[in-house]
Design an enzyme around this catalytic site. Sequence first.
Site, PDB file in Angstrom:
ATOM      1  CB  CYS A  78      -1.888   0.741   8.237  1.00 55.04           C
ATOM      2  SG  CYS A  78      -0.608   1.994   8.221  1.00 55.04           S
ATOM      3  CG  ASN A 107      -0.448  -0.079   2.491  1.00 55.84           C
ATOM      4  OD1 ASN A 107       0.693  -0.512   2.666  1.00 55.84           O
ATOM      5  ND2 ASN A 107      -1.199   0.338   3.487  1.00 55.84           N
ATOM      6  CD  GLU A 158       5.024   0.208  12.707  1.00 60.40           C
ATOM      7  OE1 GLU A 158       3.979   0.854  12.509  1.00 60.40           O
ATOM      8  OE2 GLU A 158       5.732   0.367  13.707  1.00 60.40           O
ATOM      9  N   GLY A 193       2.532  -5.204   7.624  1.00 62.86           N
ATOM     10  CA  GLY A 193       1.510  -5.932   6.871  1.00 62.86           C
ATOM     11  C   GLY A 193       0.377  -6.324   7.799  1.00 62.86           C
TER      12      GLY A 193
END
Length: 488
Positions: free
Chosen positions: A293, A161, A259, A237
């Site tokens: 995220c 992303n 993360e 991820g």
Amino acid sequence: MPLATAELIRRGETLPMLVGGEWRVSGGFETKEVTNPATGEVIAKISYGGRSVAKEACDVANSAFSAWATMSTRGRSDILLRASELIAQRAPQIGELLSIETGKLLNEAVGEVRFSAEYFKWFAEEIRRPRGEVFSLEDPTRRQMTITRPIGVVASLTPWNFPISIQARKLAPALAAGCSVVARPSEKAPVAVSELFRALVDAGVPDGVVNLIYGSASEQSYALIEHPGLRAVSFTGSTEVGSSLMRFAADRIVRCSLELGGDAPFIIFADADLDAAIDGLFIAKFRNNGQSCIAANRVLVSREVFDEVVERIAKRASLLKVGDPMAERTVDIGPLIDSARVRDVASIVGEALSKGASFIGDSPSVPEGANYFRPGFLKDVPRDCRLARDEVFGPIAGVFPFDSEQEALELANDTEMGLAGYAYSKDSSRIFRIAEGLNVGILGLNHSLPSVVYAPMGGVKRSGLGREGAHLGLEEFTETTYLSIGVS
Ligand code: NAD
């Protein structure tokens, strides 16, 4: 001058890995196609390997480690500053590649590349200001202090992303600290990120210190972690993959910094500046086509202003322009990354609709094409729906009313995740109560773009372990040795 990667693509050549300073397409690798999510066209082919190239990359990173670790910090810093300049100079072209392979808006893509250059600059500067501790003279016959050392070879495993800035957020502190790195980006966005490695090579990073591998996620990630030379894994991820890597790393006691997924509440109090709150919501929800995220995942609105907010966001959402960002520069939202993502978001929305939720306002027009998704907000979402409980990772959110600050906090914290949160209120005392009451690692208060290179990013609970960015980000890649020296 055209980018090396763009030149390879133009000539129809397979994009190579970087192992031990050598750009490689041979080694028994397969090839894998990369597609433009907006059009479905194949835009590049990458070399695609398995365990053996991961092991080899770790071997060479291990051999290269000690010379890099013992180079003067000034020497490492100068190389990383040069890399930062090269990345910034090449940002418009790298951003174009990034937009084509991910569907993100061109200005966001170029911004991501510039942001990545800033990471190298910041850590190049930071490494020249080491921190240690010197302890007080409790015992005059000793001098006691700490020193830090690079942890060793690091695996940098990243998602699609923000494929460039997330790699940069790991590479920059790891390299600055004196670590060598094997990087494995997502196979869904492997193209533009290779230009980070070209910039590092062009800037003078010695052979073997940075390595870029492509290939099977499950084979390569685990091959790296079980390699005896590997000392740390930095992964961004999903929570599911992160926890599986951590279980595997436990065997060798490899340091993990993770993360992971988010489920950010976006709280609008009745005393908020509603214009600012709604502007902030549209940024926090729709940036990167909703696939961030730290995206706003649940919108919590005081009942006192609920109808007004719903009406305003409905009007604004109906005006969103969805399309191919490379074909039309005025689009607000591009495609999702692939059809699997579309199916997942569709099933989240479908479940909510089937349980009584409804879209707020009219639908913006969405072009034909597999990976586009109608953006917007839903109301009357039952609490047991995935839309109220899971990370959507798409341009959709539920809007939920609350009656008190206490209820807002309870709803916001009613999740296993704890990456980011947002709150809008003009009451400064409330802002502090929210800051202390919300169980998240990153909080945007009266603004919605908290990511900067000089502050620590990371989550709590199932959103992760450790911090990236700032001095804390450097500590993920260092070991501390305590010295106790006898003096007479
Ligand atoms: P993902 O976990 O599917 O993939 C991440 C990386 O792991 C990719 O490189 C992928 O190839 C690899 N991978 C996939 N399956 C694997 C397996 N079984 N074993 C080992 N490696 C595997 O996540 P994604 O879909 O690429 O990204 C979306 C997720 O990432 C979301 O949950 C999002 O919130 C999270 N994310 C978090 C942050 C953060 O800073 N906390 C930033 C971006 C994305």
